[in-house]
Design a protein around this motif. Structure first.
Motif, PDB file in Angstrom:
ATOM      1  N   MET A  84       0.995  -0.657  -0.077  1.00 30.84           N
ATOM      2  CA  MET A  84      -0.153  -0.024  -0.285  1.00 30.84           C
ATOM      3  C   MET A  84       1.265   1.026   0.040  1.00 30.84           C
ATOM      4  N   ILE A  85       0.406   2.261  -0.700  1.00 31.60           N
ATOM      5  CA  ILE A  85       1.672   3.458  -0.593  1.00 31.60           C
ATOM      6  C   ILE A  85      -0.253   4.365   0.067  1.00 31.60           C
ATOM      7  N   GLU A  86       0.753   5.223   0.624  1.00 33.96           N
ATOM      8  CA  GLU A  86       0.180   6.646   0.710  1.00 33.96           C
ATOM      9  C   GLU A  86       0.775   7.770   0.304  1.00 33.96           C
ATOM     10  N   LEU A  87      -0.298   8.165  -0.273  1.00 28.69           N
ATOM     11  CA  LEU A  87       0.101   9.227  -0.867  1.00 28.69           C
ATOM     12  C   LEU A  87      -0.387  10.288   0.191  1.00 28.69           C
ATOM     13  N   TYR A  88       0.029  11.895   0.195  1.00 28.79           N
ATOM     14  CA  TYR A  88       0.277  12.930   1.017  1.00 28.79           C
ATOM     15  C   TYR A  88       0.001  14.206  -0.395  1.00 28.79           C
ATOM     16  N   THR A  89      -1.341  14.688  -0.660  1.00 28.62           N
ATOM     17  CA  THR A  89      -0.999  15.425  -1.347  1.00 28.62           C
ATOM     18  C   THR A  89      -2.159  16.124  -1.804  1.00 28.62           C
ATOM     19  N   ALA A  90      -2.085  17.284  -2.926  1.00 26.99           N
ATOM     20  CA  ALA A  90      -3.266  17.935  -3.460  1.00 26.99           C
ATOM     21  C   ALA A  90      -3.191  18.512  -4.574  1.00 26.99           C
ATOM     22  N   PRO A  91      -4.735  18.750  -5.056  1.00 23.63           N
ATOM     23  CA  PRO A  91      -4.647  19.265  -6.185  1.00 23.63           C
ATOM     24  C   PRO A  91      -4.708  20.330  -6.980  1.00 23.63           C
ATOM     25  N   THR A  92      -2.734  20.001  -7.232  1.00 25.96           N
ATOM     26  CA  THR A  92      -2.020  20.711  -8.538  1.00 25.96           C
ATOM     27  C   THR A  92      -1.180  19.983  -9.193  1.00 25.96           C
ATOM     28  N   ILE A  98       4.184  19.317  -1.407  1.00 24.84           N
ATOM     29  CA  ILE A  98       3.789  18.279  -1.702  1.00 24.84           C
ATOM     30  C   ILE A  98       4.342  17.618  -3.227  1.00 24.84           C
ATOM     31  N   PRO A  99       4.117  16.698  -3.799  1.00 28.10           N
ATOM     32  CA  PRO A  99       3.095  15.485  -2.704  1.00 28.10           C
ATOM     33  C   PRO A  99       4.263  14.318  -2.544  1.00 28.10           C
ATOM     34  N   THR A 100       3.874  13.996  -1.147  1.00 22.37           N
ATOM     35  CA  THR A 100       4.903  12.454  -0.593  1.00 22.37           C
ATOM     36  C   THR A 100       4.073  11.578  -0.677  1.00 22.37           C
ATOM     37  N   ASN A 158       2.309  19.181  -9.353  1.00 23.44           N
ATOM     38  CA  ASN A 158       3.033  18.272  -8.712  1.00 23.44           C
ATOM     39  C   ASN A 158       1.702  17.115  -7.880  1.00 23.44           C
ATOM     40  N   GLY A 159       1.725  17.064  -7.455  1.00 22.26           N
ATOM     41  CA  GLY A 159       0.107  16.255  -6.777  1.00 22.26           C
ATOM     42  C   GLY A 159      -0.310  15.507  -8.003  1.00 22.26           C
ATOM     43  N   HIS A 160      -0.940  15.924  -9.016  1.00 20.07           N
ATOM     44  CA  HIS A 160      -0.912  15.221 -10.313  1.00 20.07           C
ATOM     45  C   HIS A 160      -0.390  14.196 -10.639  1.00 20.07           C
ATOM     46  N   LYS A 161       0.417  14.269 -10.757  1.00 18.71           N
ATOM     47  CA  LYS A 161       1.509  13.482 -11.595  1.00 18.71           C
ATOM     48  C   LYS A 161       1.496  12.108 -11.240  1.00 18.71           C
ATOM     49  N   VAL A 162       2.202  12.187  -9.649  1.00 18.68           N
ATOM     50  CA  VAL A 162       2.041  10.757  -8.730  1.00 18.68           C
ATOM     51  C   VAL A 162       0.367  10.297  -9.014  1.00 18.68           C
ATOM     52  N   SER A 163       0.099  11.302  -8.424  1.00 14.71           N
ATOM     53  CA  SER A 163      -1.629  10.287  -8.713  1.00 14.71           C
ATOM     54  C   SER A 163      -2.822   9.740 -10.256  1.00 14.71           C
ATOM     55  N   PRO A 221      -5.124  14.117   1.766  1.00 22.14           N
ATOM     56  CA  PRO A 221      -5.197  15.206   1.504  1.00 22.14           C
ATOM     57  C   PRO A 221      -4.196  15.797   2.373  1.00 22.14           C
ATOM     58  N   ILE A 222      -3.707  16.991   1.575  1.00 22.97           N
ATOM     59  CA  ILE A 222      -2.901  17.991   2.387  1.00 22.97           C
ATOM     60  C   ILE A 222      -3.353  19.938   2.097  1.00 22.97           C
ATOM     61  N   ASP A 223      -4.541  20.030   3.591  1.00 29.94           N
ATOM     62  CA  ASP A 223      -5.098  21.341   2.611  1.00 29.94           C
ATOM     63  C   ASP A 223      -3.806  22.222   2.663  1.00 29.94           C
ATOM     64  N   LEU A 224      -3.706  23.109   1.543  1.00 24.94           N
ATOM     65  CA  LEU A 224      -2.648  24.217   1.707  1.00 24.94           C
ATOM     66  C   LEU A 224      -2.845  24.874   2.786  1.00 24.94           C
ATOM     67  N   MET A 225      -3.552  25.676   2.407  1.00 25.93           N
ATOM     68  CA  MET A 225      -4.876  26.280   3.115  1.00 25.93           C
ATOM     69  C   MET A 225      -4.528  26.367   4.660  1.00 25.93           C
ATOM     70  N   LYS A 226      -4.641  25.463   4.877  1.00 27.22           N
ATOM     71  CA  LYS A 226      -4.618  25.443   6.435  1.00 27.22           C
ATOM     72  C   LYS A 226      -3.289  25.018   6.664  1.00 27.22           C
ATOM     73  N   GLY A 227      -1.837  25.272   5.884  1.00 29.63           N
ATOM     74  CA  GLY A 227      -0.674  25.216   6.093  1.00 29.63           C
ATOM     75  C   GLY A 227      -0.632  23.511   6.484  1.00 29.63           C
ATOM     76  N   ASP A 228      -0.985  22.321   6.172  1.00 29.19           N
ATOM     77  CA  ASP A 228      -0.392  20.993   6.682  1.00 29.19           C
ATOM     78  C   ASP A 228       0.783  20.795   6.387  1.00 29.19           C
ATOM     79  N   GLN A 229       0.932  21.419   5.328  1.00 33.14           N
ATOM     80  CA  GLN A 229       2.333  20.993   4.430  1.00 33.14           C
ATOM     81  C   GLN A 229       3.282  21.332   5.244  1.00 33.14           C
TER      82      GLN A 229
END
Length: 220
Positions: free
Chosen positions: A1-9, A52-54, A11-16, A30-38
């Motif tokens: 199983m892969i865990e994908l930490y990402t947002a809809p950008t 992101i992503p990781t 760079n994120g879409h490359k990996v998904s 999901p990484i909420d960029l507005m909340k500063g999760d990253q």
């Protein structure tokens, strides 16, 4: 199983997209960029750059990989797909991957910032980054006049890397008019079911929310 930490950008879409192409099981965090999760310590422990992503490969001793290009290489090599094995062909694919990482992504990213996000319109900066993005699109178009895919005869991580950026060209205010080979390439990739699924990760986010997130990040 892969865990994908990402947002809809892009760079994120490359990996998904690649995960969908490989048909690998993965869990989206999901990484909420507005909340500063990253920027939270738990995430920075996985990705020191706080972007992101990781991914975390739970089937490989919880191995973490950050930087989108490095993730594409890791997954392609680990699963033996979307990267040629012959030395010269592999090098060509990696060259075009680096073209995106070092050129297209940074330049179009800056075009996005100054055209869409920056609180004041600085026209010389907008012109510079839009013109450079268009020049890079022209380089892609010239390559695609010579071969069906960036690495040659086969679809690869080189295509997966550049596609999400070209796909949102209008967000940067950069036209594709006259770049017929590039348009045809984009349209072929858009038709792939895995690409359509990958673009939907981590879920639909209203454009105004992404705009607010970008503005907030610029203020930090």
């Amino acid at each position: 199983m892969i865990e994908l930490y990402t947002a809809p950008t892009p760079n994120g879409h490359k990996v998904s997209i690649l995960l969908e192409e490989l048909a690998l099981p993965y869990q989206v965090v999901p990484i909420d960029l507005m909340k500063g999760d990253q920027k939270q310590p738990g995430y920075v422990a996985l990705n020191p750059n706080g972007r992101i992503p990781t991914i975390v490969d739970r089937d490989n001793d919880d191995f973490a990989v950050f930087e989108s290009g490095a993730i594409l290489l890791y997954l392609a090599e680990r699963h033996g797909r979307f990267l040629p094995t012959a030395a010269k062909a592999r090098s060509v694919a990696i060259q075009w991957l680096m073209f995106q990482m070092g050129g297209l992504g940074p330049m179009q990213g800056q075009a996005n910032v100054f055209f869409r996000y920056f609180p004041e319109k600085i026209q010389p900066a907008i012109d510079r980054y839009q013109n450079e993005t268009r020049r890079l699109y022209t380089v892609l178009d010239q390559r695609l006049q010579q071969a069906p895919w960036l690495a040659g005869d086969d679809y690869s991580i080189a295509d997966i890397a550049s596609f999400p950026w070209v796909n949102i060209h209008s967000w940067a205010g950069v036209p594709l008019a006259g770049l017929d080979a590039l348009i045809a390439w984009r349209d072929r990739i858009r038709e792939r079911p895995a690409v359509q699924k990958g673009l939907a990760v981590p879920g639909n986010v209203p454009p105004e929310r992404l705009l607010d997130a970008a503005k907030k990040i610029l203020q930090r």
